[in-house]
Design a protein around this motif. Structure first.
Motif, PDB file in Angstrom:
ATOM      1  N   PRO A  61      14.721  19.553  37.856  1.00 41.03           N
ATOM      2  CA  PRO A  61      14.289  18.508  36.988  1.00 41.03           C
ATOM      3  C   PRO A  61      13.496  17.291  37.658  1.00 41.03           C
ATOM      4  O   PRO A  61      13.694  17.304  39.126  1.00 41.03           O
ATOM      5  CB  PRO A  61      15.595  18.041  36.653  1.00 41.03           C
ATOM      6  CG  PRO A  61      16.414  19.097  36.645  1.00 41.03           C
ATOM      7  CD  PRO A  61      15.891  19.994  37.699  1.00 41.03           C
ATOM      8  N   ARG A  62      12.840  16.663  37.382  1.00 37.33           N
ATOM      9  CA  ARG A  62      12.005  15.348  37.688  1.00 37.33           C
ATOM     10  C   ARG A  62      12.859  14.540  38.487  1.00 37.33           C
ATOM     11  O   ARG A  62      13.954  14.264  37.973  1.00 37.33           O
ATOM     12  CB  ARG A  62      11.182  14.815  36.765  1.00 37.33           C
ATOM     13  CG  ARG A  62      10.353  13.693  37.503  1.00 37.33           C
ATOM     14  CD  ARG A  62       9.506  12.878  36.229  1.00 37.33           C
ATOM     15  NE  ARG A  62       8.710  14.147  35.424  1.00 37.33           N
ATOM     16  CZ  ARG A  62       7.433  14.158  35.628  1.00 37.33           C
ATOM     17  NH1 ARG A  62       6.808  13.745  36.508  1.00 37.33           N
ATOM     18  NH2 ARG A  62       7.217  15.036  34.545  1.00 37.33           N
ATOM     19  N   GLY A  63      12.337  14.344  39.817  1.00 36.61           N
ATOM     20  CA  GLY A  63      13.337  13.475  40.500  1.00 36.61           C
ATOM     21  C   GLY A  63      14.245  14.035  41.389  1.00 36.61           C
ATOM     22  O   GLY A  63      15.055  13.509  42.223  1.00 36.61           O
ATOM     23  N   THR A  64      14.665  15.417  41.047  1.00 34.54           N
ATOM     24  CA  THR A  64      15.564  16.191  42.013  1.00 34.54           C
ATOM     25  C   THR A  64      14.829  17.027  42.726  1.00 34.54           C
ATOM     26  O   THR A  64      14.249  17.869  42.603  1.00 34.54           O
ATOM     27  CB  THR A  64      16.651  16.701  40.874  1.00 34.54           C
ATOM     28  OG1 THR A  64      17.167  16.107  39.908  1.00 34.54           O
ATOM     29  CG2 THR A  64      17.488  17.586  41.773  1.00 34.54           C
ATOM     30  N   ARG A  65      15.349  17.088  44.128  1.00 36.77           N
ATOM     31  CA  ARG A  65      15.129  18.069  45.114  1.00 36.77           C
ATOM     32  C   ARG A  65      16.041  19.074  45.430  1.00 36.77           C
ATOM     33  O   ARG A  65      16.887  18.773  45.274  1.00 36.77           O
ATOM     34  CB  ARG A  65      14.679  17.235  46.422  1.00 36.77           C
ATOM     35  CG  ARG A  65      13.993  17.990  47.361  1.00 36.77           C
ATOM     36  CD  ARG A  65      13.563  17.379  48.651  1.00 36.77           C
ATOM     37  NE  ARG A  65      14.648  16.497  49.281  1.00 36.77           N
ATOM     38  CZ  ARG A  65      15.229  16.851  50.189  1.00 36.77           C
ATOM     39  NH1 ARG A  65      15.281  18.163  50.526  1.00 36.77           N
ATOM     40  NH2 ARG A  65      16.564  16.300  50.791  1.00 36.77           N
ATOM     41  N   ALA A  66      15.606  20.312  45.409  1.00 43.25           N
ATOM     42  CA  ALA A  66      16.341  21.590  45.661  1.00 43.25           C
ATOM     43  C   ALA A  66      15.980  22.099  47.010  1.00 43.25           C
ATOM     44  O   ALA A  66      14.831  22.152  47.459  1.00 43.25           O
ATOM     45  CB  ALA A  66      16.060  22.300  44.470  1.00 43.25           C
ATOM     46  N   THR A  67      17.110  22.615  47.676  1.00 46.76           N
ATOM     47  CA  THR A  67      17.195  23.319  48.610  1.00 46.76           C
ATOM     48  C   THR A  67      17.803  24.880  48.700  1.00 46.76           C
ATOM     49  O   THR A  67      19.106  24.603  48.249  1.00 46.76           O
ATOM     50  CB  THR A  67      17.797  22.539  50.152  1.00 46.76           C
ATOM     51  OG1 THR A  67      17.174  21.162  50.063  1.00 46.76           O
ATOM     52  CG2 THR A  67      17.693  23.338  51.270  1.00 46.76           C
ATOM     53  N   SER A  68      17.161  25.696  48.849  1.00 50.54           N
ATOM     54  CA  SER A  68      17.542  27.099  48.400  1.00 50.54           C
ATOM     55  C   SER A  68      17.544  27.881  49.845  1.00 50.54           C
ATOM     56  O   SER A  68      16.629  27.768  50.577  1.00 50.54           O
ATOM     57  CB  SER A  68      17.132  27.743  47.440  1.00 50.54           C
ATOM     58  OG  SER A  68      17.258  26.892  46.272  1.00 50.54           O
ATOM     59  N   THR A  69      18.537  28.682  50.054  1.00 49.03           N
ATOM     60  CA  THR A  69      18.518  29.660  51.298  1.00 49.03           C
ATOM     61  C   THR A  69      18.812  31.063  50.629  1.00 49.03           C
ATOM     62  O   THR A  69      19.629  30.994  49.456  1.00 49.03           O
ATOM     63  CB  THR A  69      19.471  29.241  52.417  1.00 49.03           C
ATOM     64  OG1 THR A  69      20.972  29.255  51.793  1.00 49.03           O
ATOM     65  CG2 THR A  69      19.244  27.989  52.621  1.00 49.03           C
ATOM     66  N   GLY A  70      18.446  32.087  51.641  1.00 47.48           N
ATOM     67  CA  GLY A  70      18.851  33.394  50.850  1.00 47.48           C
ATOM     68  C   GLY A  70      17.423  33.834  50.540  1.00 47.48           C
ATOM     69  O   GLY A  70      16.446  33.827  51.309  1.00 47.48           O
ATOM     70  N   ALA A  71      17.399  34.897  49.565  1.00 44.47           N
ATOM     71  CA  ALA A  71      15.974  35.319  49.328  1.00 44.47           C
ATOM     72  C   ALA A  71      16.192  35.828  47.730  1.00 44.47           C
ATOM     73  O   ALA A  71      16.983  35.978  47.141  1.00 44.47           O
ATOM     74  CB  ALA A  71      15.842  36.785  50.087  1.00 44.47           C
ATOM     75  N   VAL A  72      14.863  35.286  47.144  1.00 43.95           N
ATOM     76  CA  VAL A  72      14.642  35.761  45.635  1.00 43.95           C
ATOM     77  C   VAL A  72      13.325  36.555  45.845  1.00 43.95           C
ATOM     78  O   VAL A  72      11.988  35.893  45.763  1.00 43.95           O
ATOM     79  CB  VAL A  72      14.113  34.360  45.090  1.00 43.95           C
ATOM     80  CG1 VAL A  72      13.817  34.768  43.436  1.00 43.95           C
ATOM     81  CG2 VAL A  72      15.667  33.583  44.787  1.00 43.95           C
ATOM     82  N   LEU A  73      13.451  37.749  45.610  1.00 47.35           N
ATOM     83  CA  LEU A  73      12.290  38.790  45.750  1.00 47.35           C
ATOM     84  C   LEU A  73      11.779  39.150  44.396  1.00 47.35           C
ATOM     85  O   LEU A  73      12.563  39.601  43.552  1.00 47.35           O
ATOM     86  CB  LEU A  73      12.675  40.146  46.559  1.00 47.35           C
ATOM     87  CG  LEU A  73      13.299  39.697  47.897  1.00 47.35           C
ATOM     88  CD1 LEU A  73      13.779  40.918  48.579  1.00 47.35           C
ATOM     89  CD2 LEU A  73      12.453  38.997  48.763  1.00 47.35           C
ATOM     90  N   LEU A  74      10.501  38.904  44.348  1.00 46.91           N
ATOM     91  CA  LEU A  74       9.716  39.349  43.018  1.00 46.91           C
ATOM     92  C   LEU A  74       8.767  40.471  43.509  1.00 46.91           C
ATOM     93  O   LEU A  74       7.702  40.228  44.201  1.00 46.91           O
ATOM     94  CB  LEU A  74       8.804  38.193  42.413  1.00 46.91           C
ATOM     95  CG  LEU A  74       8.328  38.462  41.140  1.00 46.91           C
ATOM     96  CD1 LEU A  74       9.011  38.997  39.909  1.00 46.91           C
ATOM     97  CD2 LEU A  74       7.187  37.386  40.743  1.00 46.91           C
ATOM     98  N   ASP A  75       9.088  41.655  43.021  1.00 46.94           N
ATOM     99  CA  ASP A  75       8.348  42.921  43.502  1.00 46.94           C
ATOM    100  C   ASP A  75       8.332  42.918  44.810  1.00 46.94           C
ATOM    101  O   ASP A  75       7.332  43.383  45.558  1.00 46.94           O
ATOM    102  CB  ASP A  75       6.935  43.037  42.807  1.00 46.94           C
ATOM    103  CG  ASP A  75       7.041  43.327  41.311  1.00 46.94           C
ATOM    104  OD1 ASP A  75       8.200  44.009  40.867  1.00 46.94           O
ATOM    105  OD2 ASP A  75       6.104  42.900  40.724  1.00 46.94           O
ATOM    106  N   GLY A  76       9.371  42.489  45.688  1.00 45.25           N
ATOM    107  CA  GLY A  76       9.259  42.608  47.192  1.00 45.25           C
ATOM    108  C   GLY A  76       9.064  41.143  47.897  1.00 45.25           C
ATOM    109  O   GLY A  76       9.066  41.413  49.120  1.00 45.25           O
ATOM    110  N   GLU A  77       8.209  40.426  47.110  1.00 47.37           N
ATOM    111  CA  GLU A  77       7.689  39.184  47.748  1.00 47.37           C
ATOM    112  C   GLU A  77       8.956  38.004  47.684  1.00 47.37           C
ATOM    113  O   GLU A  77       9.194  37.627  46.331  1.00 47.37           O
ATOM    114  CB  GLU A  77       6.273  38.767  46.995  1.00 47.37           C
ATOM    115  CG  GLU A  77       5.941  37.444  47.716  1.00 47.37           C
ATOM    116  CD  GLU A  77       4.634  37.227  46.721  1.00 47.37           C
ATOM    117  OE1 GLU A  77       3.877  36.158  47.378  1.00 47.37           O
ATOM    118  OE2 GLU A  77       3.989  37.907  46.022  1.00 47.37           O
TER     119      GLU A  77
END
Length: 331
Positions: A61-77
């Motif tokens: 959402p606009r105005g919200t910043r997200a920090t993610s850790t781990g992995a989200v792989l799309l066809d290995g990327e």
């Protein structure tokens, strides 16, 4: 490529809101979706389903910043470490999304043809005649009647069911490998919900689309999703084949969701069981099981210790101290 189209590993997401709050909204998410497979993600509002979809998509959402850790792989990327330009290039071609409310997801002042072909015109120039022809072909593929005329229309000139078909056509235009369907029938009349779900199912099978079908209605997943991931409090609490999870739930929350599904058998006048209490507040994370305050079988350990992951059968997992159907689950 072999292997899953989407492979999410140990994903944690924290939202930083404009008012200065830090909200841990996803914790330790692990899931995979293969080519042509439908994975159903189910849970109450506030369980983290839509945040999961937005994290995979890379949009918040606009105005919200997200920090993610781990992995989200799309066809290995790994999308989490990919440059912003690369992630933007994958929107519409690698990943596409069908939103919950087709009236708010479509621009009311832009003609249908321009919205359906946006994923294509962002990458190559199409003149007006080509856009209209391409849009009509895409609308015809999702069974929109009189597609050439509808391509020239504005969203307000279409019914809710047709607007959702337009959303599906726009999502399929770039021939993505992964489709995120976030509550795609919630805003629709019950009489057209099945038609839209059948349409998504048809294109999943014919195109080999990996599909993440997000819903609060576990009954909607029967016959559509091969596997289910049950979310609660930003965590996946149970996964497994749809038939196994729905006939022999291992987590008390899954069992409670199943009890709340309306059935055509039994007394005509009856009150549907409801889960007492409210979903957990992400601003107040707890050390124990997030479902413990609402669980009839909770014990002292549940409130203070994070539950381990049990694997009661091949392809199944449950995050609970006392899984249902095991000797230790009996109080």
């Amino acid at each position: 490529m072999t292997g899953p189209v989407l492979d999410v590993r140990s994903l944690d997401t924290v939202l930083h809101t404009p008012d200065g709050r830090t909200l841990p909204v996803l914790r330790g998410i692990d899931l995979t979706v293969g080519p042509g497979e439908c994975l159903g993600v189910v849970g109450e509002s506030g369980s983290g389903k839509s945040v999961l979809a937005r994290t995979v998509l890379g949009v918040h959402p606009r105005g919200t910043r997200a920090t993610s850790t781990g992995a989200v792989l799309l066809d290995g990327e790994d999308l989490l470490t990919a440059p912003a330009r690369r992630r933007a290039a994958l929107l519409g071609t690698g990943i596409a999304m069908v939103h919950q409310d087709p009236m708010t997801s479509l621009n009311p002042v832009v003609r249908i043809a321009d919205q359906v072909t946006e994923a294509l015109t962002n990458r190559r120039r199409l003149n007006r005649a080509a856009r209209l022809r391409t849009a009509a072909d895409l609308l015809a593929a999702v069974d929109v009647p009189d597609p050439a005329r509808r391509a020239r229309a504005y969203p307000h000139e279409l019914s809710g069911g047709l607007r959702q078909r337009v959303g599906i056509a726009a999502a399929l235009a770039g021939e993505p490998r992964l489709l995120l369907a976030d509550e795609p029938t919630t805003a629709l009349d019950v009489t057209v919900q099945r038609t839209v779900l059948d349409l998504l199912d048809h294109h999943r099978r014919s195109r080999g689309l990996a599909t993440l079908l997000i819903t609060h209605d576990i009954g909607l997943l029967y016959g559509r999703a091969a596997r289910i991931a049950v979310m609660y409090g930003g965590r996946i609490v149970e996964t497994g084949p749809t038939e196994a999870v729905t006939t022999h739930p291992a987590h008390p929350y899954t069992a409670a969701l199943l009890r709340s599904v309306p059935r055509v058998t039994g007394p005509l006048r009856r009150t549907l069981p409801a889960i007492p209490g409210s979903p957990p507040d992400p601003a107040r994370p707890t050390a124990g099981c997030p479902f413990a305050p609402r669980c009839a079988d909770a014990r002292e350990r549940c409130a203070v210790e994070a539950p381990p992951v049990h694997r009661p059968a091949p392809g199944r997992s449950v995050s609970c101290h006392y899984p249902l159907g095991t000797p230790e689950s009996t109080p």
